[in-house]
Write an enzyme that holds these catalytic residues in place. Structure first.
Site, PDB file in Angstrom:
ATOM      1  N   ASP A 285      -4.370 -45.029  37.146  1.00 43.34           N
ATOM      2  CA  ASP A 285      -4.362 -43.905  38.082  1.00 43.34           C
ATOM      3  C   ASP A 285      -4.659 -42.598  37.345  1.00 43.34           C
ATOM      4  O   ASP A 285      -5.545 -41.846  37.723  1.00 43.34           O
ATOM      5  CB  ASP A 285      -3.001 -43.822  38.791  1.00 43.34           C
ATOM      6  CG  ASP A 285      -2.629 -45.141  39.428  1.00 43.34           C
ATOM      7  OD1 ASP A 285      -3.255 -45.499  40.424  1.00 43.34           O
ATOM      8  OD2 ASP A 285      -1.737 -45.832  38.895  1.00 43.34           O
TER       9      ASP A 285
ATOM     10  N   GLU B 156      -8.997 -51.227  36.514  1.00 48.03           N
ATOM     11  CA  GLU B 156     -10.180 -50.671  37.139  1.00 48.03           C
ATOM     12  C   GLU B 156     -11.042 -49.869  36.175  1.00 48.03           C
ATOM     13  O   GLU B 156     -12.232 -50.103  36.020  1.00 48.03           O
ATOM     14  CB  GLU B 156      -9.685 -49.740  38.232  1.00 48.03           C
ATOM     15  CG  GLU B 156     -10.581 -49.622  39.394  1.00 48.03           C
ATOM     16  CD  GLU B 156      -9.893 -48.826  40.480  1.00 48.03           C
ATOM     17  OE1 GLU B 156     -10.342 -47.713  40.723  1.00 48.03           O
ATOM     18  OE2 GLU B 156      -8.907 -49.318  41.062  1.00 48.03           O
TER      19      GLU B 156
END
Ligand code: TRH
Length: 383
Positions: free
Chosen positions: A19, A275
């Protein structure tokens, strides 16, 4: 005028580095490439400091790389909303800030930056508006993705050039800094960034039994206890080296985000997770094995299969099967051959897979750059 725009990015650190990793990459890009005034609100500056050591974890406000980094505390300090508000990964904005957004004229352009997926539905959902149930505000869903119809991928301008320069003249010095010699001609260097994974011991067994030498570089993190158990040692620390058969394991300190790129560029194969490291490994133009962030309902298998399908499109069939085998076994999918067969198949196809990875960036570039697309999207809404 674009250069005058103010942006606020809100980021809550869930349990890893993705994040903040993505929010930080985005914030840096918006400042350095688009000349925007960006404030980045982060609830966990200690996690931030791990990927960017210049961050002072106790500062309420600090400037870093041209970004104003603010501690996101509760209760939230009064702040006038920016013209553009990004909430990264649906991290509920502070009520007081939301109320201030709703009375601002014109209201800010409000974007929910979503998680990246190669699944086909992403293109249909990208850019959709969602009116706030109570307040006169609209939130737009911005989906990163692998095709031109999506929000594209994070990549800074000049990335390919920086990588090429490093590969040409920076690799030897990089290995020296990490305390390693240049690799032997038959040696494969692998980086390993992973969640706890039941498939890990079998992978290490396969590497230890490989006919050629393998050096595995592991930045400190969640996988260390499993590695220690496999080695039958109590603990592992940065700079330790262990050998088992053909495998040499080096524990590295956690690197800053830019040096982690160097590791990806220097290795012949990168195991990545989540990611951001997955995208960076693709831009590295080297073979990769991806471990998707595990989700309770096995939704990560759909994600893995979607990226696999995209990544192996056009790849020779045997090589595609080898890539698929190791990605699937690494993600714990059923009906896959065992790890030692998957590793042997990957080794047999290594040269083809390497060539494919080398050309992959061109394909990746077709999706477009996320920062450019986001700025265009926002400017259209501000018109
Ligand atoms: O840390 P992650 O597992 O983050 C994940 C994912 O983003 C996932 O989608 C999300 O749902 C979950 O968190 C909550 O993996 P990711 O995304 O690759 O982020 C890692 C970041 O850490 C990336 O920016 C690279 C950086 N990094 C370093 O800076 N130094 C290092 O040594 C390593 C290994 C990583």
């Amino acid at each position: 005028m674009r250069g005058m725009r103010t942006w606020d990015i809100f980021c809550k650190v869930v349990d890893n580095y993705g994040d903040i990793g993505i929010a930080w990459r985005l914030a840096r890009g918006l400042v350095s490439e688009h000349g925007l005034a960006v404030r980045l609100w982060v609830d966990d500056l200690h996690a931030f400091q791990r990927i960017w050591p210049a961050i002072a974890p106790n500062a309420v406000e600090q400037s870093c790389e041209g970004v104003t980094v603010c501690a996101w505390r509760t209760p939230f300090a009064a702040a006038a909303p920016a013209q553009v508000v990004i909430d990264a990964f649906g991290c509920t904005l502070p009520e007081a800030y939301l109320a201030a957004m709703s009375v601002q004229s014109p209201p800010p352009v409000w974007i929910n930056l979503e998680y990246l997926s190669a699944e086909p539905w992403v293109a249909e959902h990208h850019g959709l508006p969602s009116p706030h149930p109570r307040l006169p505000l609209t939130r737009y869903f911005f989906f990163p993705g692998y095709t031109p119809e999506t929000g594209g991928l994070l990549a800074e301008a000049g990335l390919a050039g920086r990588r090429a320069a490093f590969v040409q003249s920076g690799v030897a010095a990089f290995w020296r800094q990490l305390g390693l010699d240049a690799p032997q001609p038959d040696e494969l260097r692998v980086s390993l960034f992973a969640y706890e994974n039941p498939a890990l011991p079998a992978l290490l067994d396969a590497w230890a039994a490989d006919p050629r030498r393998i050096t595995c570089l592991v930045p400190e993190g969640r996988v260390i206890p499993q590695l220690a158990a496999w080695l039958s040692v109590a603990d592992l620390r940065a700079s330790e080296v262990h050998r088992r058969g053909a495998l040499q394991l080096h524990i590295l300190p956690f690197l800053d985000q830019d040096r982690y790129d160097h590791l990806l560029w220097a290795c012949g194969l990168n195991f990545v997770r989540g990611e951001d490291s997955c995208v960076r490994a693709q831009w590295a133009a080297r073979p990769l094995v991806w471990q998707a962030y595990p989700q309770a309902d096995a939704a990560h298998w759909d994600k893995t299969n979607a990226l696999l399908a995209h990544y192996t499109e056009g790849l020779d069939e045997a090589a595609a099967r080898a890539v698929g085998g190791i990605w699937r076994v690494w993600n714990g999918m059923p009906d896959v051959e065992d790890m030692s067969a998957c590793w042997a198949a990957w080794r047999a196809q290594q040269a083809v897979i390497e060539a494919h990875a080398g050309g992959w960036c061109e394909r990746l570039g077709l999706a477009g750059r996320l920062t450019d697309k986001l700025v265009d999207f926002v400017e259209n809404k501000l018109k």
